[in-house]
Design an enzyme around this catalytic site. Sequence first.
Site, short mmCIF file in Angstrom:
data_model
loop_
_atom_site.label_atom_id
_atom_site.label_comp_id
_atom_site.label_asym_id
_atom_site.label_seq_id
_atom_site.Cartn_x
_atom_site.Cartn_y
_atom_site.Cartn_z
N LYS A 1 -21.79 48.07 -20.94
CA LYS A 1 -21.62 48.84 -22.17
C LYS A 1 -21.89 47.94 -23.37
O LYS A 1 -21.67 46.74 -23.25
CB LYS A 1 -20.21 49.46 -22.27
CG LYS A 1 -19.02 48.57 -21.91
CD LYS A 1 -18.72 47.30 -22.60
CE LYS A 1 -18.47 47.21 -24.05
NZ LYS A 1 -18.14 45.84 -24.50
N TYR B 1 -14.62 51.48 -26.62
CA TYR B 1 -13.51 51.75 -25.69
C TYR B 1 -12.66 52.91 -26.20
O TYR B 1 -12.20 53.75 -25.41
CB TYR B 1 -12.63 50.51 -25.52
CG TYR B 1 -13.23 49.45 -24.65
CD1 TYR B 1 -13.18 49.55 -23.26
CD2 TYR B 1 -13.84 48.34 -25.20
CE1 TYR B 1 -13.74 48.56 -22.45
CE2 TYR B 1 -14.41 47.35 -24.40
CZ TYR B 1 -14.35 47.47 -23.03
OH TYR B 1 -14.90 46.50 -22.23
P1 NDP Z 1 -22.54 36.18 -23.05
O1 NDP Z 1 -23.14 35.70 -24.30
O2 NDP Z 1 -21.40 35.44 -22.49
O3 NDP Z 1 -23.65 36.21 -21.90
C1 NDP Z 1 -24.87 36.89 -22.07
C2 NDP Z 1 -25.93 36.27 -21.19
O4 NDP Z 1 -27.13 37.01 -21.33
C3 NDP Z 1 -26.29 34.84 -21.56
O5 NDP Z 1 -25.46 33.88 -20.99
C4 NDP Z 1 -27.71 34.73 -21.02
O6 NDP Z 1 -27.66 34.45 -19.63
C5 NDP Z 1 -28.24 36.16 -21.15
N1 NDP Z 1 -29.17 36.30 -22.27
C6 NDP Z 1 -30.46 36.72 -22.18
N2 NDP Z 1 -31.04 36.72 -23.36
C7 NDP Z 1 -30.13 36.31 -24.26
C8 NDP Z 1 -30.16 36.10 -25.66
N3 NDP Z 1 -31.26 36.37 -26.39
N4 NDP Z 1 -29.04 35.67 -26.26
C9 NDP Z 1 -27.93 35.43 -25.57
N5 NDP Z 1 -27.85 35.60 -24.23
C10 NDP Z 1 -28.94 36.03 -23.58
O7 NDP Z 1 -22.18 37.69 -23.26
P2 NDP Z 1 -21.16 38.58 -22.40
O8 NDP Z 1 -21.33 38.22 -20.97
O9 NDP Z 1 -19.83 38.51 -22.98
O10 NDP Z 1 -21.73 40.06 -22.66
C11 NDP Z 1 -22.87 40.56 -21.99
C12 NDP Z 1 -22.79 42.09 -21.94
O11 NDP Z 1 -21.64 42.47 -21.21
C13 NDP Z 1 -22.68 42.78 -23.29
O12 NDP Z 1 -23.44 43.97 -23.30
C14 NDP Z 1 -21.20 43.10 -23.43
O13 NDP Z 1 -20.95 44.24 -24.23
C15 NDP Z 1 -20.82 43.35 -21.98
N6 NDP Z 1 -19.41 43.05 -21.70
C16 NDP Z 1 -18.67 43.98 -21.04
C17 NDP Z 1 -17.34 43.75 -20.76
C18 NDP Z 1 -16.55 44.75 -20.00
O14 NDP Z 1 -15.34 44.59 -19.88
N7 NDP Z 1 -17.16 45.79 -19.45
C19 NDP Z 1 -16.68 42.52 -21.20
C20 NDP Z 1 -17.56 41.57 -21.83
C21 NDP Z 1 -18.88 41.85 -22.08
P3 NDP Z 1 -28.75 33.53 -18.92
O15 NDP Z 1 -28.59 32.17 -19.54
O16 NDP Z 1 -28.38 33.59 -17.51
O17 NDP Z 1 -30.10 34.13 -19.21
#
Ligand code: NDP
Length: 373
Positions: free
Chosen positions: A139, A224
């Site tokens: 989401k 949420y």
């Molecule tokens: P993070 O920043 O921790 O991780 C995102 C990952 O996406 C990065 O580590 C990277 O992984 C990849 N990525 C690819 N392109 C980009 C870019 N341009 N900039 C930054 N990162 C990039 O974010 P979250 O994991 O917290 O959030 C990711 C998604 O998950 C969002 O849509 C958020 O809303 C959702 N979310 C949902 C939750 C829930 O409870 N359902 C809780 C937290 C987040 P790599 O290095 O492997 O390419």
Amino acid sequence: MQSRRDFLQKLTASAAALSFTSYAAAAAPSVLRESQPYDGPVLRVAIMGLGGYGSRVAEAMQSSKMAKLVGVISGTPSKIKDWQTKYNIPEKNCYNYDNFDQIKNNADIDAVYVITPNALHRDQVIRVAKAGKHAITEKPMGLNAKECQDMIDACKKANVKLLVGYRLHFEPFTLEVVRMRKDGELGKVNFFQGLSGFKIGDPSQWRLNKQLAGGGSMMDIGIYAINGSRYMLGEDPIWVTAQETKTDPQKFKEGVDETITFQLGFPSGAVASCLSSYNINFLDRFFLSGDKGFAELSPATGYGPLKGRTNKGEINQPVVTHQTVQMDEMAAIILQNKKPVIPVDGEEGMKDLKIIDAIYESIKTGKQIALKL
Ligand code: NDP
């Protein structure tokens, strides 16, 4: 893979001592209902985006019975190496953002879970669909309703399933309140309050970058309260009004909302009053009021344990790892066509983005916006 016994041991002692009756009646996840060790089909999943939440899902999936982490898609080679070691992922199941279309030739991966910044979900899901794999996306599903429709169309065309990572739709406290409302224990429900917010840190993170986040608190946390209003009241809203407050335009730049209050009206006459914020702490509360009683969850959306009470007393339910149950249930939806109590499909995800589109429009115009979900 873990046994039912291992899984049950994860429940807190007090919760485990409680009866599962009400929860089972609502929608016990398959893993809780089974009395025999699981030897059925397993959904083989690749995670795209190995960040904070991707890491949490991967860890939780280790305890899932019907879902197994078998692949990764990442832009960071060092993370791929770490995950390969940690989760025993073979080289042939590792991809980057340039070459992951090749996943279509990989018969060992059934589904890709997209856990990247919001603005990337649309294109990545469409590429996953074109590669013939089922897509689960985090989401918000996309940046707006149009993006969601594109994703739905692509998955339909490719004949693959599309699910949105709404983990709370499988969460026992949440499902218990939904059951109470459905069973009439609260009487006619006519009010929902959803408070969703926290003080966000690092100003340079992608969540505060309009290009990658598509907005501010509403996209991330306010969603949420929107989603909760619909599953708690059990209907979809027909109008919305919204107001924005910004106290720190330096940190929350143009297009990145800091705090939004919004109100929703429902066909039954029920109303919802909600708050979304990146600058107020301790906002995680749902409150549902009916003619005969109320139910409150606080916290309502955190990773748990959730806590709840009604006019009759405390709500007692098993405490589970949300993402473990979510992945088991999503595997059952994909592999066995199981129908969840609260939907998690693309249409469900798009409804929230239609409301978000209307919230931003209401802020811009100062008008009440009619909704057709
Ligand atoms: P993070 O920043 O921790 O991780 C995102 C990952 O996406 C990065 O580590 C990277 O992984 C990849 N990525 C690819 N392109 C980009 C870019 N341009 N900039 C930054 N990162 C990039 O974010 P979250 O994991 O917290 O959030 C990711 C998604 O998950 C969002 O849509 C958020 O809303 C959702 N979310 C949902 C939750 C829930 O409870 N359902 C809780 C937290 C987040 P790599 O290095 O492997 O390419």
